[in-house]
Design a protein around this motif. Structure first.
Motif, mmCIF file in Angstrom:
data_model
loop_
_atom_site.group_PDB
_atom_site.id
_atom_site.type_symbol
_atom_site.label_atom_id
_atom_site.label_comp_id
_atom_site.label_asym_id
_atom_site.label_seq_id
_atom_site.Cartn_x
_atom_site.Cartn_y
_atom_site.Cartn_z
ATOM 1 N N GLY A 13 28.791 -5.980 110.342
ATOM 2 C CA GLY A 13 29.281 -6.544 109.100
ATOM 3 C C GLY A 13 29.920 -7.905 109.298
ATOM 4 N N PRO A 14 30.417 -8.489 108.220
ATOM 5 C CA PRO A 14 31.029 -9.819 108.307
ATOM 6 C C PRO A 14 32.151 -9.925 109.327
ATOM 7 C CG PRO A 14 30.650 -9.230 106.012
ATOM 8 C CD PRO A 14 30.353 -8.004 106.819
ATOM 9 N N LYS A 58 33.867 -14.812 105.087
ATOM 10 C CA LYS A 58 33.914 -14.688 103.631
ATOM 11 C C LYS A 58 32.576 -15.060 103.005
ATOM 12 C CE LYS A 58 38.902 -15.529 103.226
ATOM 13 N NZ LYS A 58 39.942 -16.410 102.639
ATOM 14 N N GLY A 59 31.920 -16.056 103.573
ATOM 15 C CA GLY A 59 30.582 -16.400 103.094
ATOM 16 C C GLY A 59 29.604 -15.270 103.322
ATOM 17 N N HIS A 60 29.702 -14.626 104.476
ATOM 18 C CA HIS A 60 28.847 -13.472 104.763
ATOM 19 C C HIS A 60 29.124 -12.334 103.780
ATOM 20 C CE1 HIS A 60 26.647 -14.468 108.461
ATOM 21 N NE2 HIS A 60 27.709 -15.186 108.812
ATOM 22 N N MET A 61 30.385 -12.115 103.478
ATOM 23 C CA MET A 61 30.730 -11.048 102.536
ATOM 24 C C MET A 61 30.107 -11.312 101.169
ATOM 25 S SD MET A 61 34.761 -10.395 103.483
ATOM 26 C CE MET A 61 34.977 -9.251 102.120
ATOM 27 N N LEU A 62 30.173 -12.544 100.719
ATOM 28 C CA LEU A 62 29.572 -12.892 99.442
ATOM 29 C C LEU A 62 28.057 -12.732 99.497
ATOM 30 C CD1 LEU A 62 29.848 -13.957 96.576
ATOM 31 C CD2 LEU A 62 29.878 -16.290 97.504
ATOM 32 N N GLY A 63 27.476 -13.163 100.589
ATOM 33 C CA GLY A 63 26.030 -13.027 100.736
ATOM 34 C C GLY A 63 25.573 -11.588 100.725
ATOM 35 N N ASP A 64 26.370 -10.708 101.307
ATOM 36 C CA ASP A 64 26.008 -9.299 101.365
ATOM 37 C C ASP A 64 25.955 -8.641 99.984
ATOM 38 O OD1 ASP A 64 25.640 -9.280 104.065
ATOM 39 O OD2 ASP A 64 27.474 -8.192 104.563
ATOM 40 N N THR A 87 24.302 -16.965 93.246
ATOM 41 C CA THR A 87 23.526 -17.905 92.449
ATOM 42 C C THR A 87 23.454 -19.214 93.228
ATOM 43 O OG1 THR A 87 24.249 -16.919 90.364
ATOM 44 C CG2 THR A 87 23.380 -19.153 90.267
ATOM 45 N N GLY A 88 22.273 -19.610 93.626
ATOM 46 C CA GLY A 88 22.129 -20.809 94.442
ATOM 47 C C GLY A 88 22.550 -20.559 95.871
ATOM 48 N N LYS A 89 23.504 -21.344 96.361
ATOM 49 C CA LYS A 89 23.836 -21.328 97.777
ATOM 50 C C LYS A 89 25.321 -21.176 98.038
ATOM 51 C CE LYS A 89 21.509 -22.071 100.793
ATOM 52 N NZ LYS A 89 21.052 -23.330 101.381
ATOM 53 N N VAL A 90 25.645 -20.786 99.288
ATOM 54 C CA VAL A 90 26.992 -20.753 99.827
ATOM 55 C C VAL A 90 27.026 -21.794 100.955
ATOM 56 C CG1 VAL A 90 28.747 -19.382 101.005
ATOM 57 C CG2 VAL A 90 27.259 -18.315 99.294
ATOM 58 N N VAL A 91 28.119 -22.544 101.037
ATOM 59 C CA VAL A 91 28.220 -23.634 102.014
ATOM 60 C C VAL A 91 29.514 -23.507 102.790
ATOM 61 C CG1 VAL A 91 28.362 -26.147 102.335
ATOM 62 C CG2 VAL A 91 26.817 -25.193 100.608
ATOM 63 N N LEU A 92 29.438 -23.817 104.096
ATOM 64 C CA LEU A 92 30.613 -23.905 104.954
ATOM 65 C C LEU A 92 30.904 -25.372 105.240
ATOM 66 C CD1 LEU A 92 29.728 -21.169 107.623
ATOM 67 C CD2 LEU A 92 31.129 -20.895 105.549
ATOM 68 N N THR A 93 32.163 -25.776 105.107
ATOM 69 C CA THR A 93 32.542 -27.132 105.431
ATOM 70 C C THR A 93 33.279 -27.173 106.768
ATOM 71 O OG1 THR A 93 34.595 -26.887 104.155
ATOM 72 C CG2 THR A 93 32.699 -27.862 103.030
#
Length: 331
Positions: A30-31, A312-318, A323-329
Motif C-alpha cells: 500500500g501507499p 498521499k498521491g498514491h492514496m488518492l490514486g488508489d 480526474t485528470g492527473k496528480v502531481v508531485l512538486t
C-alpha cells in the motif's frame, strides 16, 4: 562539442551535493511502503542529460507498480516516469539541450523509471522544451498520459476529421487528453465517465457523454475508433460498437480477455484490436507542446503534493476516481 561542453557533467559533479532525496519502496504494498531516502546523485552518460526535477506526474502505472511487480520487477524501486524540470548537465554527444533549458518528457517506459526524486538522468531525445504556457507543475502532468493518447489515436489509429471516437474513462489521465486530441483532429468524440465528471469532459471538447453507471454504451451508433483504458468486459463489449474497419486501441494490456481476438473476428468486418504500450518520443512531445501553446490541449490537475508526501498521491490514486492527473512538486 566544445571543451566547455565536454566538461559540463564533470563540473556539475564538483559543484553539487553528492546525494539527493527520492521516494522509494523496499517491498510491494500500500501507499505506506513509500518512504524518503537519500541516494547518490546521478551523472549523465553519453547522449544523456541530468534534469533537476521541479515536478513529477503520477499515473495509474505508478500505483500498480507500487502494489506488485509488473513491467519493472526490481526492489528497491523509485517510481515515476513524468518529468518537468531544468537541465543541469549534459553528457558527451548531446546537442539538443544545454544547462538551464526547461524541459519536460517521459522517461523510457518501463525501464527508465525514477522520476520521484530531486534529479534524474534521461536520454536527451526523450525530453522536449517545456511549453511556454505551462508552469512545471502543470507540465509534469502531461507526458506519459498525453503521449499515450497521441500514440493511440494519431500514430496507431490515424484519427481523421469526421470519424466517431469513443473514449472510455474520458475523465482520467489518458482519457482527458484523448478527448482533446481527437476533437482537435476533427473527430466526433463520445466519452464515458460518471455523471459528476461530465461537465469537465464536455469543457475539453466531448460532443456526447455517457454515464457508464446508468447507460449501456453499446447502445450508441457505431464508431470508428474506441480507446480503451479499462480492459476486461469493457474491452470485449466495445467490439460491438465498432463500424466495419473500426479499431479498438487498448492500453489495458494486462487486463484483456483471453478470447478478445476471437471476439474481434466475429465482430464487424475488418475490426482490429490494437494493444499499445507508450514509448518515450521527443517528436510526439513537441507536437503535444505545440498543441498546448496553441490552446487546443490542456492538462487537468486534481491534486498537487510535495515530493515527501508521495504516499498521499498514491492514496488518492488508489481510489480510482482521479480526474485528470496528480502531481508531485520538488522544492
Amino acid at each position: 562539442m566544445t571543451s566547455t561542453d565536454a566538461t559540463t557533467a564533470q563540473d556539475v559533479k564538483s559543484t553539487m551535493k553528492a546525494t539527493m532525496k527520492a521516494m522509494s519502496q523496499d517491498v510491494y504494498g500500500g501507499p505506506d511502503v513509500v518512504h524518503e531516502i537519500e541516494l547518490p546523485r546521478p551523472a549523465p552518460g553519453p547522449s544523456e542529460i541530468l534534469v533537476r526535477v521541479h515536478a513529477a506526474g503520477m499515473n495509474p502505472t505508478d500505483w500498480k507498480h507500487r502494489r506488485f511487480a509488473g513491467f519493472v520487477d526490481r526492489l528497491p524501486l523509485v517510481l515515476g516516469w513524468d518529468v518537468s524540470g531544468t537541465v543541469e548537465a549534459v553528457g558527451i554527444g548531446v546537442t539538443l539541450h544545454e544547462p538551464g533549458d526547461e524541459v519536460f518528457g517521459m522517461l523510457p517506459y518501463p525501464s527508465g523509471v525514477g522520476a520521484f526524486a530531486e534529479y534524474v538522468v534521461a536520454p536527451a531525445r526523450a525530453m522536449a522544451a517545456k511549453p511556454k504556457s505551462l508552469d512545471h507543475t502543470r507540465a509534469a502532468a502531461v507526458p506519459l498520459a498525453a503521449l499515450t493518447a497521441w500514440q493511440a489515436l494519431v500514430d496507431t489509429a490515424g484519427v481523421r476529421p469526421g470519424q466517431r471516437v469513443l473514449v472510455h474513462a474520458a475523465a482520467g489521465g489518458v482519457g482527458h487528453f484523448a478527448v482533446q486530441i481527437a476533437k482537435a483532429r476533427g473527430a466526433h468524440v463520445i466519452g464515458t465517465a460518471s455523471a459528476a465528471k461530465h461537465d469537465v469532459v464536455r469543457s475539453l471538447g466531448a460532443d456526447e457523454m455517457i454515464d457508464y453507471r446508468t447507460r449501456d454504451f453499446t447502445t450508441i451508433e457505431p464508431v470508428d475508433i474506441v480507446l480503451d483504458a479499462i480492459g476486461g468486459d469493457t474491452a470485449a463489449r466495445s467490439l460491438g460498437v465498432l463500424a466495419p474497419g473500426g479499431q479498438l486501441v487498448t492500453i489495458a494490456l494486462t487486463q484483456l480477455p483471453d478470447d478478445l481476438a476471437d471476439r474481434a473476428a466475429r465482430a464487424a468486418a475488418g475490426v482490429r484490436v490494437r494493444p499499445i504500450l507508450v514509448e518515450a518520443d521527443r517528436e510526439g512531445m513537441r507536437a503535444i507542446a505545440a498543441m498546448i501553446d496553441a490552446g487546443s490541449l490542456r492538462p487537468v490537475v486534481e491534486a498537487v503534493f510535495p515530493l515527501a508526501d508521495a504516499a498521499k498521491g498514491h492514496m488518492l490514486g488508489d481510489t480510482g476516481r482521479v480526474t485528470g492527473k496528480v502531481v508531485l512538486t520538488v522544492p
